[in-house]
Design a protein around this motif. Sequence first.
Motif, PDB file in Angstrom:
ATOM      1  N   GLY A 250       2.612  -4.632 -16.284  1.00  0.00           N
ATOM      2  CA  GLY A 250       3.214  -3.421 -16.585  1.00  0.00           C
ATOM      3  C   GLY A 250       3.939  -3.223 -15.486  1.00  0.00           C
ATOM      4  N   TRP A 251       4.637  -2.034 -15.825  1.00  0.00           N
ATOM      5  CA  TRP A 251       5.669  -1.114 -14.804  1.00  0.00           C
ATOM      6  C   TRP A 251       5.071  -1.086 -14.098  1.00  0.00           C
ATOM      7  CZ3 TRP A 251      11.157  -2.532 -16.119  1.00  0.00           C
ATOM      8  CH2 TRP A 251      11.172  -3.204 -16.923  1.00  0.00           C
ATOM      9  N   VAL A 252       5.976  -1.195 -12.552  1.00  0.00           N
ATOM     10  CA  VAL A 252       5.620  -0.470 -11.276  1.00  0.00           C
ATOM     11  C   VAL A 252       7.003   0.244 -10.548  1.00  0.00           C
ATOM     12  CG1 VAL A 252       3.540  -1.590 -10.643  1.00  0.00           C
ATOM     13  CG2 VAL A 252       5.414  -2.524  -9.777  1.00  0.00           C
TER      14      VAL A 252
ATOM     15  N   LEU B 222      -7.205   9.556 -12.192  1.00  0.00           N
ATOM     16  CA  LEU B 222      -7.437   7.997 -11.672  1.00  0.00           C
ATOM     17  C   LEU B 222      -7.642   7.338 -12.415  1.00  0.00           C
ATOM     18  CD1 LEU B 222      -6.336   7.910  -7.716  1.00  0.00           C
ATOM     19  CD2 LEU B 222      -4.867   7.637  -9.431  1.00  0.00           C
ATOM     20  N   SER B 223      -8.938   8.040 -12.958  1.00  0.00           N
ATOM     21  CA  SER B 223      -9.988   6.500 -13.635  1.00  0.00           C
ATOM     22  C   SER B 223      -8.566   6.969 -14.839  1.00  0.00           C
ATOM     23  CB  SER B 223     -10.593   8.097 -14.157  1.00  0.00           C
ATOM     24  OG  SER B 223     -10.345   9.053 -15.106  1.00  0.00           O
ATOM     25  N   ASN B 224      -7.861   7.030 -14.824  1.00  0.00           N
ATOM     26  CA  ASN B 224      -6.807   6.729 -16.627  1.00  0.00           C
ATOM     27  C   ASN B 224      -5.610   6.153 -16.219  1.00  0.00           C
ATOM     28  OD1 ASN B 224      -9.071   8.197 -18.149  1.00  0.00           O
ATOM     29  ND2 ASN B 224      -7.379  10.031 -17.919  1.00  0.00           N
ATOM     30  N   THR B 225      -5.631   5.710 -14.823  1.00  0.00           N
ATOM     31  CA  THR B 225      -4.226   4.919 -14.155  1.00  0.00           C
ATOM     32  C   THR B 225      -4.987   3.929 -13.436  1.00  0.00           C
ATOM     33  OG1 THR B 225      -3.310   7.272 -14.186  1.00  0.00           O
ATOM     34  CG2 THR B 225      -2.330   5.676 -13.156  1.00  0.00           C
ATOM     35  N   PRO B 226      -4.593   2.545 -13.992  1.00  0.00           N
ATOM     36  CA  PRO B 226      -4.992   1.435 -13.317  1.00  0.00           C
ATOM     37  C   PRO B 226      -4.457   1.095 -12.136  1.00  0.00           C
ATOM     38  CG  PRO B 226      -3.597   0.622 -15.470  1.00  0.00           C
ATOM     39  CD  PRO B 226      -3.825   2.431 -15.163  1.00  0.00           C
ATOM     40  N   THR B 227      -4.318   0.168 -11.635  1.00  0.00           N
ATOM     41  CA  THR B 227      -4.086  -0.014 -10.277  1.00  0.00           C
ATOM     42  C   THR B 227      -3.919  -1.500  -9.793  1.00  0.00           C
ATOM     43  OG1 THR B 227      -5.589   0.196  -8.929  1.00  0.00           O
ATOM     44  CG2 THR B 227      -4.141   2.612  -9.636  1.00  0.00           C
ATOM     45  N   LEU B 228      -2.862  -1.745  -9.210  1.00  0.00           N
ATOM     46  CA  LEU B 228      -3.313  -3.423  -8.734  1.00  0.00           C
ATOM     47  C   LEU B 228      -3.436  -2.747  -6.964  1.00  0.00           C
ATOM     48  CD1 LEU B 228      -0.098  -4.587 -10.259  1.00  0.00           C
ATOM     49  CD2 LEU B 228      -1.890  -5.417 -10.612  1.00  0.00           C
ATOM     50  N   PRO B 229      -4.108  -4.256  -6.505  1.00  0.00           N
ATOM     51  CA  PRO B 229      -4.789  -3.784  -4.926  1.00  0.00           C
ATOM     52  C   PRO B 229      -3.640  -4.230  -4.454  1.00  0.00           C
ATOM     53  CG  PRO B 229      -5.626  -5.768  -5.869  1.00  0.00           C
ATOM     54  CD  PRO B 229      -4.862  -5.365  -7.180  1.00  0.00           C
ATOM     55  N   ALA B 230      -3.130  -3.347  -3.031  1.00  0.00           N
ATOM     56  CA  ALA B 230      -2.200  -4.210  -2.163  1.00  0.00           C
ATOM     57  C   ALA B 230      -1.979  -5.298  -1.569  1.00  0.00           C
ATOM     58  CB  ALA B 230      -2.488  -2.865  -0.602  1.00  0.00           C
ATOM     59  N   GLY B 231      -1.182  -5.951  -1.619  1.00  0.00           N
ATOM     60  CA  GLY B 231      -1.354  -8.082  -1.167  1.00  0.00           C
ATOM     61  C   GLY B 231      -1.369  -8.499  -1.969  1.00  0.00           C
ATOM     62  N   GLN B 232      -0.938  -7.989  -2.731  1.00  0.00           N
ATOM     63  CA  GLN B 232      -1.720  -9.294  -4.368  1.00  0.00           C
ATOM     64  C   GLN B 232       0.038  -9.675  -4.416  1.00  0.00           C
ATOM     65  OE1 GLN B 232      -4.273  -8.269  -7.578  1.00  0.00           O
ATOM     66  NE2 GLN B 232      -2.349  -8.628  -8.832  1.00  0.00           N
TER      67      GLN B 232
ATOM     68  N   ALA C 195       1.355  -1.609   0.128  1.00  0.00           N
ATOM     69  CA  ALA C 195      -0.124   0.022   0.305  1.00  0.00           C
ATOM     70  C   ALA C 195       0.888   1.438  -0.176  1.00  0.00           C
ATOM     71  CB  ALA C 195      -0.385  -0.122   1.205  1.00  0.00           C
ATOM     72  N   ASN C 196       0.756   2.969  -0.420  1.00  0.00           N
ATOM     73  CA  ASN C 196       0.872   3.462  -0.142  1.00  0.00           C
ATOM     74  C   ASN C 196       0.050   4.886   0.178  1.00  0.00           C
ATOM     75  OD1 ASN C 196      -0.155   5.034  -2.830  1.00  0.00           O
ATOM     76  ND2 ASN C 196       1.213   3.554  -4.072  1.00  0.00           N
ATOM     77  N   THR C 197       0.501   5.498   0.623  1.00  0.00           N
ATOM     78  CA  THR C 197      -0.214   6.744   1.302  1.00  0.00           C
ATOM     79  C   THR C 197      -1.238   7.896   0.116  1.00  0.00           C
ATOM     80  OG1 THR C 197       1.279   8.934   0.482  1.00  0.00           O
ATOM     81  CG2 THR C 197       0.793   7.347   2.525  1.00  0.00           C
ATOM     82  N   ASP C 198      -1.091   7.907  -0.960  1.00  0.00           N
ATOM     83  CA  ASP C 198      -2.118   8.564  -1.731  1.00  0.00           C
ATOM     84  C   ASP C 198      -2.585   7.621  -2.838  1.00  0.00           C
ATOM     85  OD1 ASP C 198      -0.214  10.285  -1.894  1.00  0.00           O
ATOM     86  OD2 ASP C 198       1.480  10.144  -2.445  1.00  0.00           O
ATOM     87  N   TYR C 199      -2.747   6.669  -3.339  1.00  0.00           N
ATOM     88  CA  TYR C 199      -3.526   5.707  -4.123  1.00  0.00           C
ATOM     89  C   TYR C 199      -3.954   4.433  -3.479  1.00  0.00           C
ATOM     90  CZ  TYR C 199      -1.058   7.556  -8.300  1.00  0.00           C
ATOM     91  OH  TYR C 199      -0.328   8.806  -8.634  1.00  0.00           O
ATOM     92  N   SER C 200      -5.341   3.903  -3.699  1.00  0.00           N
ATOM     93  CA  SER C 200      -5.808   2.995  -3.646  1.00  0.00           C
ATOM     94  C   SER C 200      -5.528   1.901  -3.223  1.00  0.00           C
ATOM     95  CB  SER C 200      -7.274   2.807  -4.007  1.00  0.00           C
ATOM     96  OG  SER C 200      -7.551   2.943  -5.150  1.00  0.00           O
ATOM     97  N   GLY C 201      -4.478   1.664  -4.589  1.00  0.00           N
ATOM     98  CA  GLY C 201      -3.770   0.397  -4.584  1.00  0.00           C
ATOM     99  C   GLY C 201      -1.910   0.578  -5.410  1.00  0.00           C
ATOM    100  N   LEU C 202      -1.456   0.243  -6.517  1.00  0.00           N
ATOM    101  CA  LEU C 202      -0.694   0.421  -6.961  1.00  0.00           C
ATOM    102  C   LEU C 202      -0.826   0.931  -8.358  1.00  0.00           C
ATOM    103  CD1 LEU C 202       2.691   0.634  -6.834  1.00  0.00           C
ATOM    104  CD2 LEU C 202       2.882  -1.843  -7.467  1.00  0.00           C
TER     105      LEU C 202
END
Length: 676
Positions: free
Chosen positions: A580-582, A544-554, A454-461
Motif C-alpha cells: 500500500g501507500w506510505v 490503530l486497530s484499523n490501521t495496518p503497519t509495517l515493522p521498522a527496518g523491513q 521508525a517514527n515517534t508515534d506508531y510502533s510500525g509504519l
Amino acid sequence: MKAQHVVVGMTLSAMVAVSIPAVSYAQTTEESIQAGSTGSAVVLLQNDLNALGFTVGQADGQFGVKTTTEVEAFQKAHKLTADGVVGPATWKAIDSAVAPMVTKPVALSASSKAAKSIEIKHIYYNNKLITSPYGFTYDSTDYMPIWYVMNTLDKEGFTHTWSGNVWNIIVPNATSQSINYSNIHYGKGSMAIAINGTVVARVIGVTHVDPASKSTTTFMPIYYVEKALDRVGITSTWNGTTWKMTSSGSQGGGTSTSVPYGNVDLRFPAPSSITASSIDSYFAKSAYQGSVGSPLTGLGASFIDAQKTYGVDATYLVAHALFESAYGLSSIAQQDNNLFGYGAFTDNPGQDAGVFPSDDYAIRFQAWEVRNNYLNPGSSNYGGEPTLTGMNVNYASDQNWASGVGSLMGQISASVGLNSSNYQSYSASNAAPAPSSTSEPVYYLNGATATTMANTDYSGLPYYASVTAGQNDMFFGPLENGSFGQSVSELQKYLNSTMNAGLTVDGQFGTSTETAVKAFEAAKGLPQDGIWSFSMWQTYIDPLSNTPTLPAGQSVNVDEIAQGMAGGYVVPWYHIANVGWVDSQYVQLTNVYRVIAANPLSANTSISVYSDTSGTQSIATLHSGDFVVASSPTATNGMYEIQFAAETAATSGGKTPGTLMTGYVSAQRASLSAQS
C-alpha cells in the motif's frame, strides 16, 4: 552587480557619461573652496552636508548661496569661524562628522545563517512583471539584489553607474526641478544611492551569493531604494514577496481587463502553434538574469501531454513554471524538481519545498491539481471563473500573481506570432472539453528498494489503500495553535460531529479550534492544554486497530510515487509493492538516484538512454533530475547502467506507462546523485 562592483551585462563604454558622485570616506582634502567654486570638491562637500542634515539639495558642483548658507551653519555648529570658506579646518570637521556614518561592508557566505527567508521575489513596473530575483531578510530588513532593480529601471530608459560603492541612478531627461532633492537625511552604511550625482541615502549593503546565478551579488535594503525612487516619481508597494513600482500617472489593477491574458479560459487547449517544439525553442532562446537558455528545454512534450491529459492550457503551464522556478534556475527547481513552488513556505522555502521525482511529473501534477481544484466550477478553490484572475483569488496571496503569469503567456505567444485574441476567452456559456483523465498522476519506478523507518508515534509504519486515505487517517504530529493541513481538518470535523463545535473546516488550527479542543478535554477529564496529542488521535479519531503497519527496518520494494501531503507539508508518498501507500518521510530509499546533466543550469539538460554500452542506439530520453534506479553510482567504461520506466506514452515513444526498461547513460553527459 558583482561584489567586485562590475555591472553585469554592461560595459563601461555603454554607460551614459555623467559625473560619479563624490562621497567622503573620511579622507581629508586640502583644497580650499568657497562661493563661486565649482567641480568635484564642491560635489563632495554638498553630498557630505546633505548627509549631516545641512540640506543643500542637488549636489550640482556649484558653490552658490544655498551651499554657502549651509557651510556657515555647519561651521557655527562646530564652533568654527563661520565665513563660508571650506578650508583644512572645516574639511577636517566634516570628515570627522561623516566618519561615523561609514560602516564596513557586510559580506555573507552562501551558508550564512544571517540571511534569512531566502526566496524568489517579484518586481513589477506599471503592473508588468519585469524580473523574479531572490531576496532575503538581514537584520530584520528586506534586501534585494540591485542588478535586477537596475534591469527593471532600464525598461524605462534609466541608466546607471557604480563606483566607489555608490550606485548612481541616471534619470532620463531630468531637470533639478523634476527630482525631489529636499530633506536629504541619511545614516550609516558602506554603500550609497545617488540620483543624477546627488547622494540621497547611505545604506548597509550586503554581498551574498545569488542562488539563481551562483555569483556573489550586491544586495541593498528595499526600503531605502523605494524612498530614493519616490524622489523621481516612482511609487512602490512591498508585501514581503512582491515589489510593485508605479510611475507617475500610471494605475495599477487586478481585473481581467488589466491582467494580460487574464480572460483566457484555461480549460481550453492553447492554439495549435503552441507545440512541443515551439515551447522548447522558446526555452532554448529565453534570457533570464544574464543566462541564455533555460534548463526547462526538452520538456515541451511534457507540457503538451499535460494539456491533453488534464485539459489545462499549455501556454499557462509553461508561463507558470517559468514564473515560479526562475526559468528553471531556482534552487528548489534544481534540487527538488519543484517547478511550481509547492510547499516553499516563506519561513524556510528551501527546507519545506516539496520534492518531485521528475520535472515531467511536476508538470503533470500541476495540470491535474489546477484543473480539478481551481478551474472546475464548484471545486474547492474555484475563484469564480477558470481564468488567471479567477485562480488568483485562491491560488496566491500576491494580488499581482495573475499579471506576472499573464505577462509571460504574452511573451510565449508572441514567440510564435500569437496574441490573446487567438485564445478562447472565458464566457459563462463556454462548454469546456472534458479532460482525458481526472486521476492523480503517478511516477513509475523499476526495481527501487527501500527500508522502513521508525517514527515517534506508531510502533510500525502505517500503510493505506490510497494516498487520500493516508492523508486523512495518519497522525503527523501534535496538533496545536498554528498547525495546519488535512489532519487539522479531520480534527475539526470530529469536534463538529461530537460536540457541535461549529468550527469552519479549513485546516487552520486557530483560537476557535483551540477553544473547542479545551472544551473537549474538559468534558473528558483531560488536562486542558488545547493540544491534540497522539494518544487523543489514537483513542478518539483513528483507533490503530484499523490501521495496518509495517515493522521498522523491513526491506521493501517501491514501484510508484505520488505527490501528497503530510499534515501541512508537501511530501511524496511511496507505493510499496503488494502492500500500500506510505508517507515517504518514514522510508529510506537504497538504490534510487537523480540523473543530473553535466551542466544542469544550461539548456542542454536532455539525457539520452542507450540500449547498450556502445552508446549508438537511443531507446529513451530523460531529463536532468529524473529519478532512476541503479545498482551502483559508479560508471563502468564511461557508462552508467540504470533501470527506469515509461511514464507517459507521449514522453516515451508510445510505450505503455509503467513499462519497465534498462539502459545506459554516458558519464560524459550526466552523473548519478543519491536520492534519499
